[in-house]
Design an enzyme around this catalytic site. Structure first.
Site, PDB file in Angstrom:
ATOM      1  N   TYR A   3       0.778  -1.074  -0.008  1.00 27.81           N
ATOM      2  CA  TYR A   3      -0.041   0.032   0.021  1.00 27.81           C
ATOM      3  C   TYR A   3       0.797   1.355  -0.085  1.00 27.81           C
ATOM      4  O   TYR A   3       0.532   2.338  -0.688  1.00 27.81           O
ATOM      5  CB  TYR A   3      -1.075  -0.095   1.166  1.00 27.81           C
ATOM      6  CG  TYR A   3      -1.766   1.140   1.190  1.00 27.81           C
ATOM      7  CD1 TYR A   3      -3.202   0.878   0.591  1.00 27.81           C
ATOM      8  CD2 TYR A   3      -1.576   2.353   2.138  1.00 27.81           C
ATOM      9  CE1 TYR A   3      -4.234   1.979   0.670  1.00 27.81           C
ATOM     10  CE2 TYR A   3      -2.502   3.135   2.045  1.00 27.81           C
ATOM     11  CZ  TYR A   3      -3.863   3.167   1.504  1.00 27.81           C
ATOM     12  OH  TYR A   3      -4.666   4.128   1.459  1.00 27.81           O
TER      13      TYR A   3
ATOM     14  N   LYS B 159       0.740   4.066  -3.021  1.00 30.01           N
ATOM     15  CA  LYS B 159       0.525   5.378  -2.847  1.00 30.01           C
ATOM     16  C   LYS B 159       1.582   6.645  -2.951  1.00 30.01           C
ATOM     17  O   LYS B 159       1.251   7.443  -3.650  1.00 30.01           O
ATOM     18  CB  LYS B 159      -0.193   5.743  -1.297  1.00 30.01           C
ATOM     19  CG  LYS B 159      -1.468   4.747  -1.155  1.00 30.01           C
ATOM     20  CD  LYS B 159      -2.558   5.297  -2.143  1.00 30.01           C
ATOM     21  CE  LYS B 159      -4.023   4.623  -1.951  1.00 30.01           C
ATOM     22  NZ  LYS B 159      -5.062   5.102  -2.538  1.00 30.01           N
TER      23      LYS B 159
HETATM   24  N1  LIG Z   1     -10.329   5.456   5.030  1.00 29.90           N
HETATM   25  C1  LIG Z   1      -8.961   5.819   5.198  1.00 29.90           C
HETATM   26  O1  LIG Z   1      -8.662   5.901   6.399  1.00 29.90           O
HETATM   27  C2  LIG Z   1      -7.989   6.198   4.168  1.00 29.90           C
HETATM   28  C3  LIG Z   1      -7.169   6.965   4.239  1.00 29.90           C
HETATM   29  C4  LIG Z   1      -6.068   7.159   3.353  1.00 29.90           C
HETATM   30  C5  LIG Z   1      -6.574   6.897   2.115  1.00 29.90           C
HETATM   31  N2  LIG Z   1      -7.649   6.213   1.753  1.00 29.90           N
HETATM   32  C6  LIG Z   1      -8.070   6.137   0.386  1.00 29.90           C
HETATM   33  O2  LIG Z   1      -9.258   6.796   0.045  1.00 29.90           O
HETATM   34  C7  LIG Z   1      -9.970   5.837  -1.080  1.00 29.90           C
HETATM   35  C8  LIG Z   1     -11.160   5.687  -0.744  1.00 29.90           C
HETATM   36  O3  LIG Z   1     -11.267   4.747   0.336  1.00 29.90           O
HETATM   37  P1  LIG Z   1     -12.458   4.453   1.149  1.00 29.90           P
HETATM   38  O4  LIG Z   1     -11.662   4.705   2.688  1.00 29.90           O
HETATM   39  O5  LIG Z   1     -13.462   5.454   0.988  1.00 29.90           O
HETATM   40  O6  LIG Z   1     -12.884   2.995   1.339  1.00 29.90           O
HETATM   41  P2  LIG Z   1     -14.108   2.416   0.975  1.00 29.90           P
HETATM   42  O7  LIG Z   1     -13.835   0.842   1.094  1.00 29.90           O
HETATM   43  O8  LIG Z   1     -15.270   2.727   1.963  1.00 29.90           O
HETATM   44  O9  LIG Z   1     -14.672   2.671  -0.667  1.00 29.90           O
HETATM   45  C9  LIG Z   1     -13.911   2.154  -1.674  1.00 29.90           C
HETATM   46  C10 LIG Z   1     -14.806   1.907  -2.705  1.00 29.90           C
HETATM   47  O10 LIG Z   1     -13.749   1.517  -4.046  1.00 29.90           O
HETATM   48  C11 LIG Z   1     -14.519   0.322  -4.454  1.00 29.90           C
HETATM   49  N3  LIG Z   1     -13.455  -0.309  -5.034  1.00 29.90           N
HETATM   50  C12 LIG Z   1     -12.443  -0.961  -4.623  1.00 29.90           C
HETATM   51  N4  LIG Z   1     -11.822  -1.908  -5.572  1.00 29.90           N
HETATM   52  C13 LIG Z   1     -12.487  -1.535  -6.907  1.00 29.90           C
HETATM   53  C14 LIG Z   1     -12.182  -1.860  -8.182  1.00 29.90           C
HETATM   54  N5  LIG Z   1     -11.353  -2.816  -8.380  1.00 29.90           N
HETATM   55  N6  LIG Z   1     -12.883  -1.513  -9.197  1.00 29.90           N
HETATM   56  C15 LIG Z   1     -14.099  -0.537  -8.923  1.00 29.90           C
HETATM   57  N7  LIG Z   1     -14.307   0.027  -7.541  1.00 29.90           N
HETATM   58  C16 LIG Z   1     -13.565  -0.470  -6.449  1.00 29.90           C
HETATM   59  C17 LIG Z   1     -15.107  -0.436  -3.422  1.00 29.90           C
HETATM   60  O11 LIG Z   1     -16.422  -1.156  -3.626  1.00 29.90           O
HETATM   61  C18 LIG Z   1     -15.567   0.800  -2.412  1.00 29.90           C
HETATM   62  O12 LIG Z   1     -17.015   0.987  -2.619  1.00 29.90           O
HETATM   63  C19 LIG Z   1      -8.729   4.666  -1.295  1.00 29.90           C
HETATM   64  O13 LIG Z   1      -7.834   5.225  -2.354  1.00 29.90           O
HETATM   65  C20 LIG Z   1      -7.933   4.758  -0.319  1.00 29.90           C
HETATM   66  O14 LIG Z   1      -6.931   4.030  -0.165  1.00 29.90           O
HETATM   67  C21 LIG Z   1      -8.436   6.045   2.873  1.00 29.90           C
END
Ligand SMILES: NC(=O)c1ccc[n+]([C@@H]2O[C@H](COP(=O)([O-])OP(=O)(O)OC[C@H]3O[C@@H](n4cnc5c(N)ncnc54)[C@H](O)[C@@H]3O)[C@@H](O)[C@H]2O)c1
Length: 258
Positions: free
Chosen positions: A163, A167
């Site tokens: 990861y 990123k």
């Molecule tokens: N939540 C956190 O603490 C956090 C922190 C840093 C970065 N992020 C980043 O934020 C972004 C969103 O994450 P989130 O926390 O909202 O997660 P989440 O799991 O709530 O939402 C992610 C969505 O992406 C979809 N998804 C996953 N793989 C997929 C694919 N191959 N094709 C199409 N859709 C796909 C999932 O079905 C889901 O609906 C990500 O890139 C994550 O790395 C999140």
């Protein structure tokens, strides 16, 4: 310090009027909040997610908004083609939000399957989708792209090696594209979220990481809401960020300053 209890999302009417905006990961968390914010501010959203069920709910719950759902795995070029086709020749902005975590494995524990899946979803899908969208933006001589990185794109203590590396690569892709296309009127920026309350799964399965990383994560100053991240992402997607190109905006309750 966290503002989640006092801050209220405030819609800027018409900020995305006439704009077609692709949002990946729109079925949940940060992507869903971003899709809703753009649509509430007048944009047509092409909402992409692997979960057709989640997208169906998003559309059914918001019949007044202009949201076109495209279900499928964004690592698949055929799905990417369907997402871009939904714009009918016009894509003004692209939010690459979808992503998955690893299980905090360090390099001596990570399996090829984890490495490959994390890179396919977090990085290669952004390559495929952006590569398909940029020709439309070059033709229009304008466009904005926002890539969702992570605190793990800024530091080595927020996830496992897969990861973290994926990123950091998103950050590199953002900066290179900002330089490549800035003079063509297309801006590329990244948002690096800290801890955000969403459905993302981030089990610290690695006992090694529990010893090494967990203590370092105790400095995290707070947990944000998905809507708080949507506020940062939509700022960079919109014309309000007109003079901003190639930045990595930490939206992390101040974590990166520690
Ligand atoms: N939540 C956190 O603490 C956090 C922190 C840093 C970065 N992020 C980043 O934020 C972004 C969103 O994450 P989130 O926390 O909202 O997660 P989440 O799991 O709530 O939402 C992610 C969505 O992406 C979809 N998804 C996953 N793989 C997929 C694919 N191959 N094709 C199409 N859709 C796909 C999932 O079905 C889901 O609906 C990500 O890139 C994550 O790395 C999140």
């Amino acid at each position: 310090m966290s503002t989640e209890n006092v801050w209220q999302e405030k819609i800027t009417p018409a900020r995305f009027d006439g704009k077609t905006v692709i949002v990946t990961g729109a079925g949940s968390g940060i992507g869903k909040a971003t899709a809703l914010r753009v649509a509430q501010e007048g944009g047509k959203v092409i909402a992409a997610d692997i979960s057709g069920e989640r997208l169906g709910e998003l559309v059914a719950e918001n019949p007044e908004l202009s949201i076109v759902a495209v279900a499928g795995d964004i690592t698949d070029q055929h799905v990417v083609d369907r997402i871009v086709a939904a714009g009918e020749g016009k894509v003004d902005a692209l939010a690459n939000v979808a992503g998955i975590m690893d299980k905090f494995e360090p390099i001596h524990e990570v399996e090829d399957s984890t490495w490959e899946r994390v890179f396919n979803v977090n990085l290669n899908s952004i390559l495929k989708l952006t590569r398909s969208v940029v020709p439309l933006m070059l033709e229009a001589e304008s466009g904005t792209v926002v890539n969702v990185a992570s605190e793990a794109g800024l530091r080595g203590s927020a996830a496992g090696v897969a990861y973290t590396a994926s990123k950091h690569a998103v950050v590199g892709m953002t900066k290179n594209s900002a330089v490549m296309y800035g003079k063509k009127g297309i801006r590329f920026n990244a948002v690096a979220p800290g801890a955000v309350q969403t459905n993302i799964e981030a089990p610290m399965d690695s006992a090694y990481a529990q010893q090494v990383i967990a203590p370092l994560m105790s400095i995290i100053p707070g947990m944000a809401t998905a809507a708080q991240l949507a506020a940062s992402i939509t700022f960079l997607l919109s014309d309000d960020s007109t003079n901003i190109n190639g930045v990595v905006l930490a939206s992390d309750t101040g974590w990166s300053a520690i």
